[in-house]
Design an enzyme around this catalytic site. Structure first.
Site, short mmCIF file in Angstrom:
data_model
loop_
_atom_site.label_atom_id
_atom_site.label_comp_id
_atom_site.label_asym_id
_atom_site.label_seq_id
_atom_site.Cartn_x
_atom_site.Cartn_y
_atom_site.Cartn_z
N CYS A 1 23.35 62.92 13.71
CA CYS A 1 24.23 62.62 12.58
C CYS A 1 24.97 63.87 12.10
O CYS A 1 25.91 64.31 12.76
CB CYS A 1 23.46 61.91 11.47
N HIS A 51 21.05 57.47 14.09
CA HIS A 51 19.70 57.97 13.81
C HIS A 51 18.69 57.31 14.74
O HIS A 51 17.99 56.38 14.35
CB HIS A 51 19.32 57.68 12.35
N GLU A 66 15.92 58.24 15.56
CA GLU A 66 14.52 58.42 15.12
C GLU A 66 13.95 57.18 14.44
O GLU A 66 12.75 57.06 14.27
CB GLU A 66 14.40 59.64 14.19
N1 GLN Z 1 26.90 63.87 5.55
C1 GLN Z 1 27.32 63.30 6.78
C2 GLN Z 1 28.09 62.00 6.58
O1 GLN Z 1 28.03 61.41 5.54
C3 GLN Z 1 26.13 63.07 7.71
C4 GLN Z 1 25.13 62.08 7.18
C5 GLN Z 1 23.81 62.13 7.89
O2 GLN Z 1 23.49 63.10 8.57
N2 GLN Z 1 22.99 61.10 7.73
O3 GLN Z 1 28.78 61.57 7.47
#
Ligand code: GLN
Length: 542
Positions: free
Chosen positions: A385, A511, A513
């Site tokens: 992410c 994600h 995970e």
């Molecule tokens: N802050 C980033 C976004 O909003 C990444 C978010 C995250 O890593 N879950 O796109």
């Protein structure tokens, strides 16, 4: 034909928080599923936020995301890692959501002029949340109540679960209470009084626990169990000791079953089941206990001091270790330390580097330095992410020479917004529940590393972010050695990036995970750890 009856187990906690109610609930779920029952888990959280999505990791730890996009408590991560029943928006309620629904009904005039009150309106709403998961395809619902007995905000929930047994029949409900039996060094013995007091509080409300699970550091004597049974009015065999586990949380179901917890539940709820067969789980545990090698992975994040902030990532790394019969030694590295001490010093000796998700500016420079170090030193790198966003920013700055490249989350006026908001996010002002959330398909490019690792053309992963890779820069990245190996099926959203001229450099916008299990490691984590083991061998050889 007899009418389908769904049984209910309620799990409460006493004395202190952090006793592992989530793990215990998940373990009970695992044992019952293993005996052939169809189980659903549910968590009720007494705080007033609508969901944990707007809460800081310092307050709440990881926000766990479900397929349907619900942002939930991290205990639901344990539920999914231990059991297979689907989790949805109905699997986690907060008081905020309960009250939101009541207040909306009140505004619509649905209470027909009556005074809206905690009893019966709030308790009815809670009971209907519990009934909502008790569908005809479910044998047992396990509802975990967040917080500790005695909390003011938890009272309506205790009242609701007390009433629940009146509604569905006492024989269809079972109450499990988790308590602490602390060891007092000065006295040289463990104490049962806190357990007695917390059960007394429960009984005052009208709930008589059927099972007590006593969390202890030291072995409890038979005499202590006798005493607890007598004072708490609980059957002697249902006073179960649950000692701290040194090696793995995955031992919990095995130790509970050794204490016959599943048998007691099945008997008390009059359930017909198969015999327990823990052989698959046990062989997974044998791998935990007997690793053949070790590998050192650095997780470079900003909430490193909090053990729960990257919970699912740590679990997924453990799962990869289990699959590869290796012990993954995780070094939690504060990204600000990388910024302060330099990557050479902060990241020395690692076999693999992982940059997890996150929000906001703090810690970003250190993460960028970590990406650069991994890319240049050819150390396996896995970005998740924000980790992907950092990987493309670093590439833009170091390889493409776009010195000011940034994400507009950090610099709204950057000359080179390689990561930015897409149109549909632009006009949103609410913070809660407005990100790209939940499961989305991703199409993988044949012959890419991602395709090889997943072994599939299309995969589903969960998301939780606002910002996306800016397509205006795709071409220049591609012609300089970064590959976009996964996109949304229409090709519009970048989901996976990799650098082919590197032993293992891969980052995902999703994600992964949230989809790894101890008995089935997620392929991205498994292959990242495998590449890190290879890197270690190479390092040793050179
Ligand atoms: N802050 C980033 C976004 O909003 C990444 C978010 C995250 O890593 N879950 O796109």
């Amino acid at each position: 034909m007899s009418k389908h009856i769904c049984k209910h187990i309620f799990v409460t906690g006493g004395v202190v928080s952090s006793l592992g109610k989530g793990l215990t609930s998940a373990s009970v779920g695992l044992l019952l599923e293993n005996r052939g029952l169809r189980v659903r888990l549910q968590k009720l959280d007494p705080y007033l936020n609508i969901d944990p999505g707007t809460m800081s990791p310092y307050q709440h730890g990881e926000v766990y995301v479900l397929d349907d996009g619900t942002e939930t408590d991290l205990d639901l991560g344990h539920y999914e890692r231990f059991t297979s029943g689907p989790l949805t928006r109905q699997s986690n309620y907060t008081s905020g959501r309960i009250y939101q629904s009541i207040l909306q009904k009140e505004r619509r005039g649905e209470y027909l002029g009556s005074t809206v009150q905690v009893i019966p309106h709030v308790t009815d709403e809670i009971k209907s949340a519990i009934r909502g998961v008790a569908t005809s395809d479910v044998d047992v619902v396990i509802t975990e109540l967040g917080g500790t007995v005695g909390d003011i905000e938890g009272l309506p929930y205790l009242e609701a679960i007390r009433q629940f047994a009146l509604d569905v029949g006492k024989n269809n409900c079972l109450y499990i209470h988790l308590t602490l039996v602390p060891y007092l060094k000065a006295a040289g013995e463990s104490k049962t009084k806190p357990t007695q007091t917390s059960v007394m509080q429960l009984r005052q409300i009208g709930i008589q626990p059927d099972v007590l699970i006593c969390r202890t550091e030291r072995e409890m004597s038979e005499g202590m169990k006798d005493k607890i049974a007598l004072f708490c009015n609980v059957e002697r065999r249902a006073v179960i000791e649950e000692r701290d586990k040194e090696l793995s949380i995955y031992e919990v179901p095995v130790s509970l079953s050794a204490n016959k917890l599943d048998q007691i539940i099945v008997e008390k709820l009059d359930l017909e089941t198969k015999q327990l067969d823990m052989s698959v789980w046990q062989s997974m545990l044998n791998r935990v206990f007997n690793p053949r090698q070790e590998v050192s992975i650095g997780v470079v994040g900003k909430y490193i001091s909090l053990s729960d902030a990257y919970k699912s990532i740590y679990e997924s790394l453990d799962h990869a270790g289990i699959a590869l019969e290796s012990r993954v030694v995780v070094r939690r590295i504060d990204s600000e330390e990388v910024e302060r001490d330099g990557a050479d010093r902060a990241l020395a000796g690692l076999d693999g580097i992982l940059v997890p998700g996150g929000f906001g500016y703090r810690g970003i420079p250190g993460k960028l330095a970590a990406v650069r170090y991994a890319r240049e030193k050819k150390i396996p790198f896995f970005g998740i992410c924000l980790g992907l966003q950092c990987a493309v920013i670093e590439f833009a700055r170091s390889v493409l020479g776009l010195k000011e490249a940034n994400t507009t989350e950090i610099d709204a006026d950057t000359r080179d917004p390689v990561v930015c908001l897409l149109d549909d996010q632009f006009s949103i002002t609410d913070m809660g529940g407005t990100m790209r959330l939940g499961s989305y398909p991703c199409k993988l490019t044949p012959s890419s590393l991602a395709h090889k690792v997943y072994g599939a053309d299309e995969v589903l992963e969960r998301h939780r972010h606002r910002y996306e890779f800016n397509n205006a820069y795709r071409q220049i990245f591609e012609s300089n050695g970064m590959r976009f190996s996964g996109t949304s099926p229409d090709g519009n959203l970048v989901e996976v990036v990799e650098i082919p001229d590197h032993p293992w450099f891969l980052a995902v916008q999703s994600h992964p995970e949230f989809k790894s299990k101890p008995t089935k490691s997620h392929p991205l984590f498994r292959e990242f750890v495998r590449a890190s083991l290879d890197h270690k061998d190479r390092r040793r050889g050179s």
